[in-house]
Write a protein that holds these residues in place. Structure first.
Motif, PDB file in Angstrom:
ATOM      1  N   ALA A  67       0.833  -1.208   0.000  1.00 54.96           N
ATOM      2  CA  ALA A  67       0.000   0.000   0.000  1.00 54.96           C
ATOM      3  C   ALA A  67       0.863   1.251   0.000  1.00 54.96           C
ATOM      4  O   ALA A  67       0.558   2.230  -0.710  1.00 54.96           O
ATOM      5  N   ASN A  68       1.949   1.241   0.774  1.00 55.82           N
ATOM      6  CA  ASN A  68       2.860   2.383   0.770  1.00 55.82           C
ATOM      7  C   ASN A  68       3.536   2.539  -0.582  1.00 55.82           C
ATOM      8  O   ASN A  68       3.760   3.670  -1.057  1.00 55.82           O
ATOM      9  N   PHE A  69       3.861   1.417  -1.213  1.00 55.02           N
ATOM     10  CA  PHE A  69       4.477   1.461  -2.538  1.00 55.02           C
ATOM     11  C   PHE A  69       3.504   2.041  -3.568  1.00 55.02           C
ATOM     12  O   PHE A  69       3.904   2.825  -4.445  1.00 55.02           O
ATOM     13  N   SER A  70       2.235   1.679  -3.476  1.00 55.47           N
ATOM     14  CA  SER A  70       1.223   2.236  -4.380  1.00 55.47           C
ATOM     15  C   SER A  70       1.043   3.734  -4.140  1.00 55.47           C
ATOM     16  O   SER A  70       0.875   4.507  -5.090  1.00 55.47           O
ATOM     17  N   PHE A  71       1.078   4.139  -2.866  1.00 54.96           N
ATOM     18  CA  PHE A  71       1.015   5.567  -2.546  1.00 54.96           C
ATOM     19  C   PHE A  71       2.207   6.308  -3.148  1.00 54.96           C
ATOM     20  O   PHE A  71       2.063   7.415  -3.697  1.00 54.96           O
ATOM     21  N   LEU A  72       3.383   5.699  -3.071  1.00 53.58           N
ATOM     22  CA  LEU A  72       4.578   6.281  -3.667  1.00 53.58           C
ATOM     23  C   LEU A  72       4.426   6.408  -5.179  1.00 53.58           C
ATOM     24  O   LEU A  72       4.804   7.434  -5.769  1.00 53.58           O
ATOM     25  N   GLU A  73       3.865   5.378  -5.835  1.00 49.56           N
ATOM     26  CA  GLU A  73       3.710   5.410  -7.285  1.00 49.56           C
ATOM     27  C   GLU A  73       2.773   6.530  -7.730  1.00 49.56           C
ATOM     28  O   GLU A  73       2.967   7.122  -8.802  1.00 49.56           O
ATOM     29  N   PHE A 106      11.701  16.434  -6.633  1.00 45.74           N
ATOM     30  CA  PHE A 106      10.667  15.467  -6.257  1.00 45.74           C
ATOM     31  C   PHE A 106      10.735  14.212  -7.122  1.00 45.74           C
ATOM     32  O   PHE A 106      10.532  13.095  -6.620  1.00 45.74           O
ATOM     33  N   PHE A 107      11.026  14.353  -8.405  1.00 49.17           N
ATOM     34  CA  PHE A 107      11.108  13.191  -9.283  1.00 49.17           C
ATOM     35  C   PHE A 107      12.226  12.251  -8.837  1.00 49.17           C
ATOM     36  O   PHE A 107      12.030  11.034  -8.727  1.00 49.17           O
ATOM     37  N   PHE A 108      13.401  12.812  -8.531  1.00 51.65           N
ATOM     38  CA  PHE A 108      14.520  11.964  -8.146  1.00 51.65           C
ATOM     39  C   PHE A 108      14.406  11.485  -6.697  1.00 51.65           C
ATOM     40  O   PHE A 108      14.862  10.383  -6.369  1.00 51.65           O
ATOM     41  N   SER A 109      13.811  12.280  -5.837  1.00 52.55           N
ATOM     42  CA  SER A 109      13.612  11.833  -4.457  1.00 52.55           C
ATOM     43  C   SER A 109      12.619  10.676  -4.401  1.00 52.55           C
ATOM     44  O   SER A 109      12.836   9.689  -3.682  1.00 52.55           O
ATOM     45  N   LEU A 110      11.546  10.777  -5.168  1.00 53.51           N
ATOM     46  CA  LEU A 110      10.571   9.686  -5.200  1.00 53.51           C
ATOM     47  C   LEU A 110      11.163   8.454  -5.871  1.00 53.51           C
ATOM     48  O   LEU A 110      10.866   7.318  -5.473  1.00 53.51           O
ATOM     49  N   GLY A 111      12.007   8.652  -6.895  1.00 52.28           N
ATOM     50  CA  GLY A 111      12.679   7.519  -7.510  1.00 52.28           C
ATOM     51  C   GLY A 111      13.633   6.829  -6.551  1.00 52.28           C
ATOM     52  O   GLY A 111      13.713   5.585  -6.508  1.00 52.28           O
ATOM     53  N   ALA A 112      14.371   7.621  -5.755  1.00 54.43           N
ATOM     54  CA  ALA A 112      15.255   7.039  -4.745  1.00 54.43           C
ATOM     55  C   ALA A 112      14.454   6.283  -3.692  1.00 54.43           C
ATOM     56  O   ALA A 112      14.838   5.190  -3.254  1.00 54.43           O
ATOM     57  N   THR A 113      13.328   6.847  -3.281  1.00 57.74           N
ATOM     58  CA  THR A 113      12.461   6.168  -2.309  1.00 57.74           C
ATOM     59  C   THR A 113      11.961   4.842  -2.864  1.00 57.74           C
ATOM     60  O   THR A 113      11.860   3.848  -2.129  1.00 57.74           O
ATOM     61  N   GLU A 114      11.661   4.801  -4.162  1.00 58.96           N
ATOM     62  CA  GLU A 114      11.203   3.549  -4.779  1.00 58.96           C
ATOM     63  C   GLU A 114      12.291   2.486  -4.729  1.00 58.96           C
ATOM     64  O   GLU A 114      12.007   1.309  -4.487  1.00 58.96           O
ATOM     65  N   CYS A 115      13.549   2.874  -4.956  1.00 57.13           N
ATOM     66  CA  CYS A 115      14.653   1.911  -4.858  1.00 57.13           C
ATOM     67  C   CYS A 115      14.725   1.302  -3.461  1.00 57.13           C
ATOM     68  O   CYS A 115      14.905   0.079  -3.308  1.00 57.13           O
ATOM     69  N   VAL A 149       9.355   4.636   7.222  1.00 56.92           N
ATOM     70  CA  VAL A 149       9.777   6.022   7.502  1.00 56.92           C
ATOM     71  C   VAL A 149      11.188   6.275   6.998  1.00 56.92           C
ATOM     72  O   VAL A 149      11.477   7.330   6.400  1.00 56.92           O
ATOM     73  N   ASN A 150      12.085   5.321   7.209  1.00 57.31           N
ATOM     74  CA  ASN A 150      13.469   5.491   6.744  1.00 57.31           C
ATOM     75  C   ASN A 150      13.554   5.527   5.230  1.00 57.31           C
ATOM     76  O   ASN A 150      14.398   6.243   4.664  1.00 57.31           O
ATOM     77  N   CYS A 151      12.717   4.759   4.553  1.00 56.06           N
ATOM     78  CA  CYS A 151      12.693   4.811   3.082  1.00 56.06           C
ATOM     79  C   CYS A 151      12.360   6.220   2.591  1.00 56.06           C
ATOM     80  O   CYS A 151      13.037   6.755   1.707  1.00 56.06           O
ATOM     81  N   TRP A 152      11.302   6.805   3.149  1.00 58.59           N
ATOM     82  CA  TRP A 152      10.919   8.159   2.749  1.00 58.59           C
ATOM     83  C   TRP A 152      11.986   9.178   3.140  1.00 58.59           C
ATOM     84  O   TRP A 152      12.309  10.081   2.362  1.00 58.59           O
ATOM     85  N   LEU A 153      12.539   9.014   4.324  1.00 58.09           N
ATOM     86  CA  LEU A 153      13.535   9.986   4.815  1.00 58.09           C
ATOM     87  C   LEU A 153      14.801   9.969   3.959  1.00 58.09           C
ATOM     88  O   LEU A 153      15.238  11.014   3.439  1.00 58.09           O
ATOM     89  N   PHE A 154      15.397   8.784   3.781  1.00 54.95           N
ATOM     90  CA  PHE A 154      16.629   8.693   3.004  1.00 54.95           C
ATOM     91  C   PHE A 154      16.382   8.992   1.525  1.00 54.95           C
ATOM     92  O   PHE A 154      17.260   9.535   0.848  1.00 54.95           O
ATOM     93  N   GLY A 155      15.189   8.640   1.032  1.00 56.37           N
ATOM     94  CA  GLY A 155      14.873   8.946  -0.361  1.00 56.37           C
ATOM     95  C   GLY A 155      14.869  10.429  -0.639  1.00 56.37           C
ATOM     96  O   GLY A 155      15.375  10.887  -1.675  1.00 56.37           O
ATOM     97  N   PHE A 156      14.327  11.216   0.291  1.00 56.33           N
ATOM     98  CA  PHE A 156      14.232  12.661   0.068  1.00 56.33           C
ATOM     99  C   PHE A 156      15.504  13.403   0.470  1.00 56.33           C
ATOM    100  O   PHE A 156      15.614  14.599   0.222  1.00 56.33           O
ATOM    101  N   LEU A 157      16.440  12.716   1.091  1.00 62.74           N
ATOM    102  CA  LEU A 157      17.728  13.335   1.425  1.00 62.74           C
ATOM    103  C   LEU A 157      18.843  12.943   0.457  1.00 62.74           C
ATOM    104  O   LEU A 157      19.883  13.615   0.418  1.00 62.74           O
ATOM    105  N   TRP A 158      18.637  11.884  -0.320  1.00 63.14           N
ATOM    106  CA  TRP A 158      19.726  11.286  -1.100  1.00 63.14           C
ATOM    107  C   TRP A 158      20.302  12.253  -2.129  1.00 63.14           C
ATOM    108  O   TRP A 158      21.514  12.432  -2.240  1.00 63.14           O
ATOM    109  N   PHE A 159      19.441  12.909  -2.899  1.00 59.79           N
ATOM    110  CA  PHE A 159      19.900  13.797  -3.973  1.00 59.79           C
ATOM    111  C   PHE A 159      19.778  15.270  -3.614  1.00 59.79           C
ATOM    112  O   PHE A 159      19.912  16.132  -4.507  1.00 59.79           O
ATOM    113  N   LEU A 160      19.531  15.586  -2.354  1.00 55.60           N
ATOM    114  CA  LEU A 160      19.280  16.978  -1.983  1.00 55.60           C
ATOM    115  C   LEU A 160      20.487  17.867  -2.258  1.00 55.60           C
ATOM    116  O   LEU A 160      20.356  18.933  -2.893  1.00 55.60           O
TER     117      LEU A 160
END
Length: 365
Positions: A67-73, A106-115, A149-160
């Motif tokens: 469900a979280n993955f679908s929300f991310l998509e 946002f595009f790259f942060s969400l892509g990183a979160t998906e990984c 939570v860590n997926c979202w956090l690290f995803g939005f910090l990775w390419f900042l």
């Protein structure tokens, strides 16, 4: 002095996103096509979220992650498609400097979160199949929440940091981005001076983000495959393969296309290849994911049937009046939104036909 003027021009004028250069008729056709794909993507992923939320049988870590993955998509496709739809009907095809880098972020942060999400979903399947007795004690609700939570956090910090550094560069030339979104390759190609350090940093971060989770997923599924082959019953092996097969299909779709593009952002990819590959993993993959997960998973199919009220209209009886009213307002809202966009398409096409007929009459005169 010239660089200062260029910098101030960047902050005010922004860029021209070329998109898909073609005739007006094809632009309108592409608008309708991608608008339909976008709506279906929202409906498909939103249905999985609602099915997991309303069906008590799906309140387990595997389906909570799904469900979280679908929300991310939903947000991943929303970071590109609405702006692309506007671009189809726009004459200028411009995007502001801040809007371009917000989309970039946002595009790259969400892509990183998906990984990261694909990696923890593989970890969940490993525990469920290879450590079934310890699974309830290891994959607790607390651990599942921490992983999400860590997926979202690290995803939005990775390419900042790289995105902030790229936004501070000076851009020269035509300001034309030969893409349908603000991508690092075309952006770095427009800089006045080559930023080798930033390119190297982007390449390292992209490589780590892509290859480390991918190698982990492959190693995890090698262990899962070895455990599944030891299962004595054919039914047990089929159930394990069907559950893991959906995730592996999504991993293959996503990683099979994204790895080509961002390990070296300024590599000599042709513009058409860049657009096609990016379109595949940013639009097509989120569209296909609900179909992949629902077609190969009996529990999800049953929950979706229950949610969509296909089996019986009596399923509405357990819903409260407020829920029914909310559903009614939601359907009315989406219908009005669809009607609004269809009206835009029809009006744009009529304006084009009128302009074309006037031009033809003028030229014959």
């Amino acid at each position: 002095m010239n660089i200062i003027n260029t910098n101030s021009f960047n902050n005010t004028a922004g860029f021209i996103v070329l998109g898909f250069p073609c005739s007006r008729e094809i632009q309108i056709f592409l608008f309708v096509l991608f608008f339909i794909i976008y709506i279906l993507t929202l409906i498909g992923n939103g249905s999985i979220i609602c099915a997991v939320h309303w069906d008590q049988r799906l309140h387990s870590p595997m389906y909570i992650l799904l469900a979280n993955f679908s929300f991310l998509e939903i947000w991943y496709v929303t970071s590109t498609v609405p702006n692309m739809l506007v671009n189809f009907l726009s004459e200028t095809k411009t995007i502001s400097f801040s809007g371009c880098f917000l989309q970039f972020y946002f595009f790259f942060s969400l892509g990183a979160t998906e990984c990261f999400f694909l990696a923890i979903m593989a970890f969940d399947r490993y525990l469920a199949i290879c450590r079934p007795l310890h699974y309830p004690t290891i994959m607790t609700g607390h651990l599942c929440t921490c992983l999400v939570v860590n997926c979202w956090l690290f995803g939005f910090l990775w390419f900042l940091v790289p995105i902030i550094l790229i936004s501070q560069l000076s851009f020269c030339g035509s300001k034309v981005i030969d893409h349908f979104l603000c991508d690092p390759g075309p952006l770095l190609a427009l800089t006045c001076t080559r930023a080798s350090l930033i390119e190297f940093t982007c390449s390292i971060l992209s490589s780590l983000l892509l290859f480390v989770p991918f190698i982990y997923i492959m190693e995890t599924y090698a262990l899962v495959l070895r455990a599944v082959l030891k299962v004595p019953s054919a039914a047990g092996r089929y159930k394990a393969f069907s559950t893991c097969g959906s995730h592996l299909a999504v991993v293959s779709l996503f990683y099979g296309s994204v790895m080509v593009m961002y390990v070296k952002p300024t590599a000599g990819h042709e513009a058409g290849t860049q657009k096609t590959v990016t379109l595949f993993y940013s639009v097509v993959t989120p569209f296909l994911n609900p179909l992949i997960y629902s077609l190969r998973n009996k529990e999800v199919k049953d929950a979706l049937r229950k949610f969509l009220k296909i089996t019986s209209l009596q399923n509405f009886s357990h819903l409260s009046m407020s829920t029914l009213i909310s559903l009614q307002f939601s359907l009315c809202f989406h219908y009005s939104l669809l009607h609004h966009y269809c009206a835009i398409v029809i009006d744009s096409y009529l304006v084009f036909l009128n302009h074309h007929s006037n031009s033809s009459a003028f030229s014959s005169f």
